[in-house]
Enzyme design. Structure first.
Site, PDB file in Angstrom:
ATOM      1  CE  LYS A 161      -1.971   3.119   1.827  1.00  0.00           C
ATOM      2  NZ  LYS A 161      -1.856   4.514   1.377  1.00  0.00           N
ATOM      3  CD  GLU A 233      12.991   0.733   9.923  1.00  0.00           C
ATOM      4  OE1 GLU A 233      13.575   1.778  10.275  1.00  0.00           O
ATOM      5  OE2 GLU A 233      13.366  -0.393  10.255  1.00  0.00           O
ATOM      6  CD  GLU A 365      10.437  13.314  10.386  1.00  0.00           C
ATOM      7  OE1 GLU A 365       9.212  13.170  10.386  1.00  0.00           O
ATOM      8  OE2 GLU A 365      11.232  12.412  10.077  1.00  0.00           O
TER       9      GLU A 365
HETATM   10  P1  NAD Z   1       2.238   8.782   7.068  1.00  0.00           P
HETATM   11  O1  NAD Z   1       2.342   8.123   8.392  1.00  0.00           O
HETATM   12  O2  NAD Z   1       1.330   9.935   6.931  1.00  0.00           O
HETATM   13  O3  NAD Z   1       1.762   7.732   5.964  1.00  0.00           O
HETATM   14  C1  NAD Z   1       2.500   6.537   5.722  1.00  0.00           C
HETATM   15  C2  NAD Z   1       1.565   5.518   5.076  1.00  0.00           C
HETATM   16  O4  NAD Z   1       0.579   5.110   6.027  1.00  0.00           O
HETATM   17  C3  NAD Z   1       0.794   6.052   3.871  1.00  0.00           C
HETATM   18  O5  NAD Z   1       0.770   5.060   2.881  1.00  0.00           O
HETATM   19  C4  NAD Z   1      -0.601   6.290   4.428  1.00  0.00           C
HETATM   20  O6  NAD Z   1      -1.632   6.220   3.472  1.00  0.00           O
HETATM   21  C5  NAD Z   1      -0.700   5.139   5.419  1.00  0.00           C
HETATM   22  N1  NAD Z   1      -1.699   5.300   6.480  1.00  0.00           N
HETATM   23  C6  NAD Z   1      -2.254   6.439   6.960  1.00  0.00           C
HETATM   24  N2  NAD Z   1      -3.110   6.153   7.968  1.00  0.00           N
HETATM   25  C7  NAD Z   1      -3.088   4.803   8.132  1.00  0.00           C
HETATM   26  C8  NAD Z   1      -3.720   3.902   9.044  1.00  0.00           C
HETATM   27  N3  NAD Z   1      -4.567   4.334   9.969  1.00  0.00           N
HETATM   28  N4  NAD Z   1      -3.431   2.591   8.953  1.00  0.00           N
HETATM   29  C9  NAD Z   1      -2.552   2.133   8.026  1.00  0.00           C
HETATM   30  N5  NAD Z   1      -1.927   2.936   7.139  1.00  0.00           N
HETATM   31  C10 NAD Z   1      -2.174   4.260   7.199  1.00  0.00           C
HETATM   32  O7  NAD Z   1       3.733   9.144   6.664  1.00  0.00           O
HETATM   33  P2  NAD Z   1       4.227   9.983   5.396  1.00  0.00           P
HETATM   34  O8  NAD Z   1       3.922  11.417   5.654  1.00  0.00           O
HETATM   35  O9  NAD Z   1       3.745   9.334   4.145  1.00  0.00           O
HETATM   36  O10 NAD Z   1       5.809   9.758   5.434  1.00  0.00           O
HETATM   37  C11 NAD Z   1       6.717  10.632   6.046  1.00  0.00           C
HETATM   38  C12 NAD Z   1       7.215  10.056   7.344  1.00  0.00           C
HETATM   39  O11 NAD Z   1       7.842   8.788   7.093  1.00  0.00           O
HETATM   40  C13 NAD Z   1       8.283  10.902   8.007  1.00  0.00           C
HETATM   41  O12 NAD Z   1       8.011  11.002   9.382  1.00  0.00           O
HETATM   42  C14 NAD Z   1       9.564  10.102   7.775  1.00  0.00           C
HETATM   43  O13 NAD Z   1      10.564  10.330   8.739  1.00  0.00           O
HETATM   44  C15 NAD Z   1       9.056   8.706   7.808  1.00  0.00           C
HETATM   45  N6  NAD Z   1       9.990   7.793   7.138  1.00  0.00           N
HETATM   46  C16 NAD Z   1      10.731   6.925   7.902  1.00  0.00           C
HETATM   47  C17 NAD Z   1      11.662   6.082   7.299  1.00  0.00           C
HETATM   48  C18 NAD Z   1      12.519   5.129   8.113  1.00  0.00           C
HETATM   49  O14 NAD Z   1      13.128   4.256   7.523  1.00  0.00           O
HETATM   50  N7  NAD Z   1      12.597   5.273   9.420  1.00  0.00           N
HETATM   51  C19 NAD Z   1      11.828   6.126   5.910  1.00  0.00           C
HETATM   52  C20 NAD Z   1      11.062   7.013   5.175  1.00  0.00           C
HETATM   53  C21 NAD Z   1      10.138   7.843   5.804  1.00  0.00           C
END
Ligand code: NAD
Length: 499
Positions: A161, A233, A365
């Protein structure tokens, strides 16, 4: 017609394509197909699955330009940076094809317990079934399909997803799966919003989640209720420590790269710098020079831009708020300081000084092309401030004294620490990478990066005719003196244990 999600190019603000916004029933159906395909996929064994992964590797290399252009179009990062993701895909396919069998081979266990004398003890690893991978928008390939590869190598099928902001690269991966002849249902893509992600969590056997800490906690909570494994992550606020004896040119070059890579929209980007007082002015001058030289804008070819657009619309507000809050609190923006006017979502590379630890730019962040730098008295103060954070993803230390660098690395609360480097660790796929504190649970890469997609089984085998020591124990377990003697024989005398 079912609902769709329009995908925008953040460099131009124009809609480039649309994808289906799947509902819970459609997501459940994808998982059911994946579940039906899993036994045959697992039965192929490591060699059989490895052949598909090698085809995948070749496909990445043969189609590198098309993949990089897709990433660039939906995410806004430069083509050069998009290409890093493509290379990662090719390397990871080859890596897991080669190493999965060794990481998941049966382990022979030896025990010193007299109660199992002569028994054969084995640990084996079996695929969990269907893995749900949920990814973010900042690395549409690396943190999305990148995690599917070890899940498949372990004998699982996978449903991905992707973020609703950047689903096109994952859709391209589904096309790749068809082109390389991956059996139906082994890998599929569930495009949709957070609701599709939540539906996926309801049906799969394990979850690999990459994204924000806020969503990660929700996902972990639901996985806890369902008692299925989940690996998280999450976000970061990575500190950099520059000591007085550092090679300042190197520290400045690497920090520039790690802070500005993907315009700062990298979980492991350097987000705050602590510099020892004697070299503070020189380091700030080196960074200012570098920030001023960055070319901001859409990349129109390789080597044409160093600072691309911000992908996710609300990011402009977050970055602006952090800079404005810092300036209102007495900080100075030595470069940039605001949104670039004109087409697309670009923020000027912004170097902040005279910041203090409690400003939003030092605590939350930022995920943007900004970098706050703070002067510290010594290494001890730098370590204290670096650890004063809710996050613990990655950190970097710069010093010519490698022993000191490694000593400081061990004092830092972060899942990965680099000495005189940054980000390079991600390309050592043997090295686990995962966050502490609010930055996550579990790890990707290395042994743990594939074992997390398996169920562990311990097997004890007793040959026919062996004595049952549990019944005919040669001593009374309740006799403390006998038990103490036994523990001493097996594991050493407490006198020999150094505190
Ligand atoms: P997000 O948490 O908003 O979304 C991530 C994913 O989760 C998306 O696909 C979203 O549609 C899905 N999602 C949203 N609500 C959900 C739910 N209730 N249940 C299941 N899935 C759901 O994050 P983002 O804004 O897309 O990404 C940015 C963040 O990701 C930053 O905080 C960044 O640091 C982090 N990140 C971490 C790593 C790592 O390896 N530690 C790598 C890349 C990004």
């Amino acid at each position: 017609m079912s609902a769709v999600i329009e995908v925008e190019n953040p460099s131009t603000g124009k809609t480039i394509e649309s994808v289906p916004d799947l509902g819970p029933v459609e997501v459940e159906a994808l998982v059911a197909t994946a579940r039906a395909a899993q036994p045959a996929w697992a039965a192929l064994g490591y060699a059989g699955r490895g052949r598909y992964l090698r085809r995948m590797q070749k496909w990445f290399l043969d189609n590198a330009d098309q993949i990089a252009e897709t990433i660039h179009a939906e995410n806004g990062k430069s083509l050069d940076e998009a290409n890093i993701e493509v290379m990662y895909g090719a390397v990871a396919s080859a890596f897991w094809a080669k190493h999965a069998s060794a990481y998941l081979a049966d382990e022979k266990i030896t025990s010193r317990s007299p109660l199992v004398l002569g028994r054969k003890l084995v640990v084996r690893y079996q695929p969990v079934g269907v893995v749900g991978v949920i990814g973010p928008w900042n690395n549409p390939l690396l943190n999305n399909f990148g995690d599917v590869i070890p899940a498949l190598a372990a004998g699982n099928t996978a449903v991905l997803k992707p973020s609703e902001i950047t689903p096109l690269t994952s859709v391209l991966m589904a096309e790749m799966a068809r082109e390389i002849g991956l059996p139906d249902g082994v890998f599929s893509v569930a495009t949709g919003t957070g609701a599709a992600g939540a539906a996926l969590v309801e049906h799969v056997d394990a979850v690999m989640f990459t994204g924000s800490t806020r969503t990660g906690k929700k996902v972990a909570g639901r996985c806890g209720e369902r008692l299925i494994p989940c690996s998280l992550e999450l976000g970061g606020k990575d500190p950099v420590i520059v000591l007085a004896d550092a090679d300042l040119e190197r520290a400045a070059n690497v920090t520039l790269f790690s802070a500005m890579h993907n315009s700062g929209q990298t979980c492991t980007s350097s987000e705050r710098v602590y510099v020892e007082a004697p070299v503070y002015d020189e380091f700030v001058a080196l960074m200012t020079e570098r920030f001023e030289s960055l070319r901001v804008g859409e990349s129109t070819g390789f080597g044409t831009s160093e600072s691309g657009s911000l992908t996710f619309p609300p990011q402009l507000d977050t970055v602006t708020r952090h800079v404005e809050d810092a300036v209102a609190g007495g900080a100075k923006a030595l470069t940039g300081g605001g949104v670039r006017q004109g087409e697309g979502r670009f923020f000027e590379p912004t170097l902040l000084v005279d910041v203090d630890q409690d400003m939003a730019c030092m605590r939350e962040e930022t995920f943007g092309p900004t970098l706050p730098i703070m002067k510290v008295a010594d290494a001890a103060e730098a370590v204290r401030l670096a650890n004063d954070s809710a996050y613990g993803l990655q950190a970097a230390v710069y010093t010519k004294d490698l022993a000191k660098g490694q000593r400081i690395a061990r004092e830092l609360q972060a899942g990965t620490v680099t000495v005189n480097d940054a980000l390079a660790n991600y390309f050592a796929l043997e090295l686990p990478m995962g966050g502490w504190k609010d930055s996550g649970l579990g790890a990707r890469h290395g042994r743990d990066g594939i074992r997390k997609f398996t169920k562990r089984q311990s097997i004890l085998v007793t040959r026919f005719g062996m004595k049952n020591e549990l019944h005919g124990m040669p001593f009374k377990a309740t006799n403390i003196r006998t038990l103490t003697r036994l523990i001493k024989t097996l594991y050493g005398h407490p006198r020999n244990t150094k505190d």
